[in-house]
Write a protein that holds these residues in place. Structure first.
Motif, short mmCIF file in Angstrom:
data_model
loop_
_atom_site.label_atom_id
_atom_site.label_comp_id
_atom_site.label_asym_id
_atom_site.label_seq_id
_atom_site.Cartn_x
_atom_site.Cartn_y
_atom_site.Cartn_z
N ASP A 57 47.31 65.15 66.55
CA ASP A 57 47.29 63.70 66.34
C ASP A 57 45.89 63.23 66.00
O ASP A 57 44.90 63.80 66.46
N LEU A 58 45.81 62.16 65.23
CA LEU A 58 44.51 61.59 64.85
C LEU A 58 44.21 60.38 65.74
O LEU A 58 45.14 59.73 66.21
N PRO A 59 42.95 60.09 65.95
CA PRO A 59 41.78 60.83 65.48
C PRO A 59 41.59 62.14 66.25
O PRO A 59 42.05 62.27 67.38
N ALA A 60 40.90 63.08 65.60
CA ALA A 60 40.70 64.39 66.21
C ALA A 60 39.38 64.97 65.74
O ALA A 60 38.83 64.54 64.73
N VAL A 61 38.89 65.94 66.50
CA VAL A 61 37.71 66.70 66.10
C VAL A 61 38.15 68.13 65.77
O VAL A 61 38.88 68.74 66.55
N LEU A 62 37.73 68.62 64.61
CA LEU A 62 38.04 70.00 64.25
C LEU A 62 36.74 70.78 64.03
O LEU A 62 35.84 70.29 63.35
N GLY A 63 36.65 71.95 64.61
CA GLY A 63 35.50 72.83 64.39
C GLY A 63 35.82 73.77 63.24
O GLY A 63 36.65 74.67 63.39
N VAL A 64 35.20 73.54 62.10
CA VAL A 64 35.56 74.28 60.89
C VAL A 64 34.83 75.62 60.82
O VAL A 64 33.61 75.68 60.90
N GLN A 65 35.60 76.68 60.69
CA GLN A 65 35.05 78.03 60.51
C GLN A 65 34.76 78.26 59.02
O GLN A 65 33.70 78.75 58.66
N ALA A 66 35.72 77.90 58.18
CA ALA A 66 35.53 78.10 56.74
C ALA A 66 36.35 77.09 55.98
O ALA A 66 37.52 76.85 56.31
N ALA A 67 35.74 76.48 54.96
CA ALA A 67 36.46 75.59 54.07
C ALA A 67 37.37 76.42 53.18
O ALA A 67 37.21 77.64 53.08
N ARG A 68 38.31 75.74 52.53
CA ARG A 68 39.24 76.48 51.67
C ARG A 68 38.54 77.06 50.44
O ARG A 68 39.07 77.94 49.79
N GLN A 69 37.38 76.53 50.10
CA GLN A 69 36.61 77.14 49.01
C GLN A 69 35.14 77.19 49.37
O GLN A 69 34.69 76.50 50.29
N THR A 70 34.39 77.97 48.66
CA THR A 70 32.96 78.09 48.90
C THR A 70 32.31 76.72 48.77
O THR A 70 32.60 76.00 47.82
N PRO A 71 31.46 76.33 49.73
CA PRO A 71 30.82 75.02 49.65
C PRO A 71 30.16 74.80 48.29
O PRO A 71 29.50 75.69 47.77
N ARG A 72 30.40 73.61 47.74
CA ARG A 72 29.89 73.32 46.39
C ARG A 72 28.38 73.17 46.40
O ARG A 72 27.76 73.00 47.45
N TYR A 73 27.84 73.19 45.21
CA TYR A 73 26.40 73.14 45.02
C TYR A 73 26.07 71.82 44.35
O TYR A 73 26.77 71.38 43.45
N ALA A 74 25.01 71.16 44.82
CA ALA A 74 24.59 69.92 44.17
C ALA A 74 23.34 70.20 43.33
O ALA A 74 22.33 70.65 43.87
N PRO A 75 23.39 69.96 42.02
CA PRO A 75 22.21 70.21 41.19
C PRO A 75 21.04 69.35 41.64
O PRO A 75 21.22 68.21 42.08
N VAL A 76 19.84 69.90 41.52
CA VAL A 76 18.63 69.20 41.97
C VAL A 76 18.48 67.85 41.27
O VAL A 76 18.11 66.84 41.88
N SER A 77 18.83 67.82 39.97
CA SER A 77 18.70 66.56 39.21
C SER A 77 19.59 65.47 39.81
O SER A 77 19.21 64.31 39.91
N ARG A 78 20.78 65.87 40.24
CA ARG A 78 21.72 64.92 40.84
C ARG A 78 21.18 64.44 42.20
O ARG A 78 21.25 63.25 42.52
N VAL A 79 20.61 65.36 42.97
CA VAL A 79 20.04 64.97 44.28
C VAL A 79 18.90 63.98 44.06
O VAL A 79 18.80 62.98 44.78
N ARG A 80 18.07 64.24 43.05
CA ARG A 80 16.94 63.34 42.75
C ARG A 80 17.44 61.96 42.40
O ARG A 80 16.90 60.95 42.84
N GLN A 81 18.50 61.92 41.61
CA GLN A 81 19.08 60.64 41.19
C GLN A 81 19.60 59.88 42.42
O GLN A 81 19.36 58.68 42.57
N VAL A 82 20.27 60.61 43.30
CA VAL A 82 20.81 59.99 44.52
C VAL A 82 19.67 59.44 45.38
O VAL A 82 19.77 58.34 45.95
N MET A 83 18.55 60.16 45.44
CA MET A 83 17.42 59.73 46.26
C MET A 83 16.88 58.38 45.79
O MET A 83 16.37 57.59 46.58
N ARG A 84 17.01 58.12 44.49
CA ARG A 84 16.54 56.84 43.96
C ARG A 84 17.54 55.72 44.21
O ARG A 84 17.17 54.57 44.38
N GLN A 85 18.83 56.08 44.21
CA GLN A 85 19.86 55.04 44.24
C GLN A 85 20.48 54.81 45.62
O GLN A 85 20.74 53.69 46.01
N ALA A 86 20.76 55.89 46.33
CA ALA A 86 21.52 55.74 47.58
C ALA A 86 20.61 55.38 48.75
O ALA A 86 19.40 55.60 48.70
#
Lengths: 322, 255
Positions: free
Chosen positions: B171-200
């Motif tokens: 039942d929700l709300p709940a806490v789940l301790g994740v061992q592994a996501a269904r896919q390999t954690p995605r990668y954020a390109p450095v350029s995108r991170v830089r852009q986020v640092m300016r905007q977010a």
């Protein structure tokens, strides 16, 4: 307050897990020091017979309830919390396993008990509980003193020999009434999922070449596979390789994978996190290649190589073939 | 589904770890930190759930080394909000205290699911997710490697040893301790991170409660004993290969 040492018995599909015997053996030693009894806590449904295999305990506290038929993080934590509240043992040992992880931290909060996790050793020192945890990927040991007159330690599987706790017998079985509302849970067990049969059963192989994160890319797997072939063995792996879907789950060695004991375990690019070591440390001969001389895999390996695996593996394969 | 992902910076285990002079903590002066790898999986699973079923992902971290970078990176990957807890809780703070602080922050927020990494390299006093769930009094399951929404609840798979898994409905709300996501954690390109640092913007909050009874203290830290370990083979790759073959012959593994 008592001087008793409690051990939470872990079972799956009607079978007591070896980690329970490991903890019972250790509890015998500890209870000798504290002057208390060893008490096994068995929670389930229709498994009272299993008490007979817990002969290393002086007493078995058995709680029977339909809500305990299969492990459930919520009902089991409620049940254990109730038992610890009633008995206030000096020390409670819980396996630091998938099931135990859901219990130890839960009763620590519910019963306000100190908890130390990932322990590989527990001692009484001048009347205080001292636990040694294996942290930072097995690179650092941390010795903690637990305060108060009742505390919980969760212990990594494989920390103590199971033999000392494996005694048949007929310990006194005391049935404990379940707390009210045990079946009113927000977590409901649905079913067990058995692993799919793989092409190769790695638990039956004499020679395993096991590959880890150090391989860097899926494209480098054939190089290691060739070594496995030249040695007449099969390919196994650590967890990250399976998470990346480079190899099927059936090849995974370790805590959530399979436990193996081959004549030769050849670890290629595996650092040796405790979860991995747990699954292979009893292999007869362990040879490990890893560029990090501090890698914990070298603690259990008989022979180690810190040269680049991309040089050593092809050289070895070539020599084996010639 | 609104998902909260608490994340933690841990020492990068690839680097050599040294112990301080007292022998009671790591020598943290020159340590480099990275996001706990299981938290990376928790974030990935949260982003997958959001993409499939809608909702939001909020990432929460404690102020510390490289926290801002970790939070901006999470936004670059697709998280909607980033929150920083500004109390003075240095690395090595017991999980009981961190969980209590998180619980006090989360009790003022709306959420359906909290995804944490199943464990971290410095979980001396128990796993954060399970502690947090019990302070919040919401259900929890740890060692989870699959999550799917199901009529106001979630169906999750919990891993046991030997490849066996158990399926639970939570039942929700709940806490789940994740061992592994269904896919390999995605990668954020450095350029995108830089852009986020300016905007977010990273929101800052102070936890109202950091008082937890830990009940244990570190007496000594030490490295595992050397010596009993491996005999190291030296030389060129060819020389090492020859030594290995000799060992295999001696043990009767290879003729």
């Amino acid at each position: 307050m008592s001087q008793d040492v409690f051990v939470v018995a872990e079972h799956l599909q009607g079978k007591i897990d070896d980690v329970t015997y490991e903890l019972l053996g250790k509890a015998r030693e500890l209870a000798g020091q504290s002057g208390g009894h060893v008490v096994a806590v068995l929670m389930g449904s229709g498994i009272q017979d299993q008490a007979g295999s817990l002969g290393a305990a002086d007493k078995v506290l058995y709680m029977e309830h339909a809500a305990l038929e299969n492990f459930n993080p919520e009902s089991y934590a409620k049940a254990l919390s109730h038992i610890l509240e009633q008995n206030k043992p000096r020390l409670t040992l819980i396996p630091n396993t998938s099931m135990g992880m859901d219990l130890a931290a839960a009763v620590s909060v519910k019963n306000n008990l100190p908890l130390v996790a990932y322990a590989t050793d527990v001692q009484f020192d001048n009347g205080q509980v001292v636990a040694t945890s294996q942290l930072y990927g097995g690179k650092i040991n941390v010795e903690s003193v637990l305060e108060g007159d009742s505390s919980v330690v969760s212990v990594l599987a494989g920390s103590f020999p199971a033999d000392a706790g494996k005694q048949d017998g007929s310990p006194a079985v005391e049935t404990v009434a379940a707390p009210d509302g045990l079946d009113q849970t927000r977590v409901r067990f649905k079913n067990l999922i058995q692993p799919e049969g793989g092409d190769v059963d790695i638990t039956q192989q004499d020679i395993l070449v096991s590959v880890g994160r150090g391989i860097q890319s899926e494209d480098n797997l054939p190089m290691v596979e060739e070594l496995a072939e030249a040695l007449g063995g099969a390919l196994a792996s650590s967890r990250p390789i399976v998470d990346n879907k480079w190899l099927p789950k059936t090849r995974q060695v370790g805590k959530s994978g399979l436990k193996v004991k081959p004549k030769l375990y050849f670890a290629v690019g595996i650092s040796g996190a405790p979860e991995h070591i747990e699954g292979m440390k009893d292999s007869e001969l362990i040879i490990a290649i890893n560029t990090d001389p501090e890698a914990p895999i070298f603690e259990v390996a008989h022979y180690g190589v810190t040269e680049d695996l991309f040089d050593v593996v092809p050289a070895l394969t070539e020599k084996l073939k010639s | 589904m609104n998902i909260i992902v608490p994340v933690k910076q841990v020492p990068d285990l690839v680097e050599e770890l040294e112990i301080n002079e007292d022998g009671t903590d790591l020598d943290r002066d020159y340590l480099s930190y990275k996001l706990n790898e299981f938290d990376e999986h928790a974030l990935e699973e949260a982003l997958l759930l959001k993409e499939e079923h809608g909702g939001t992902v909020t990432v929460i971290a404690f102020e510390g080394e490289d926290t801002d970078k970790a939070l901006y990176t999470a936004i670059a990957k697709g998280a909607d909000r980033a929150v920083k807890i500004t109390n003075d809780l240095p690395p090595g703070t017991p999980n009981h205290v961190l969980a209590k602080a998180l619980a006090s922050v989360l009790s003022g927020m709306e959420y359906d699911l909290i995804l944490t990494g199943v464990q971290a390299a410095d979980d001396r006093d128990g796993q954060l997710g399970v502690l947090l769930a019990n302070y919040l009094d919401v259900p929890h399951v740890s060692v989870v490697s699959g999550v799917a929404p199901n009529n106001g609840a979630v169906t999750v798979q919990k891993e046991y040893a030997g490849g066996v898994m158990a399926e639970f409905e939570v039942d929700l709300p709940a806490v789940l301790g994740v061992q592994a996501a269904r896919q390999t954690p995605r990668y954020a390109p450095v350029s995108r991170v830089r852009q986020v640092m300016r905007q977010a913007e990273i929101e800052e909050v102070e936890a109202s409660d950091t008082e937890a009874e830990v009940g244990s203290s570190i007496r000594r830290m030490f490295k595992p004993e050397k010596g009993a370990g491996a005999q190291m083979l030296e030389g060129s790759p060819e020389e090492i290969a020859e030594q290995i073959i000799k060992i295999l012959q001696e043990k009767g593994i290879k003729k």
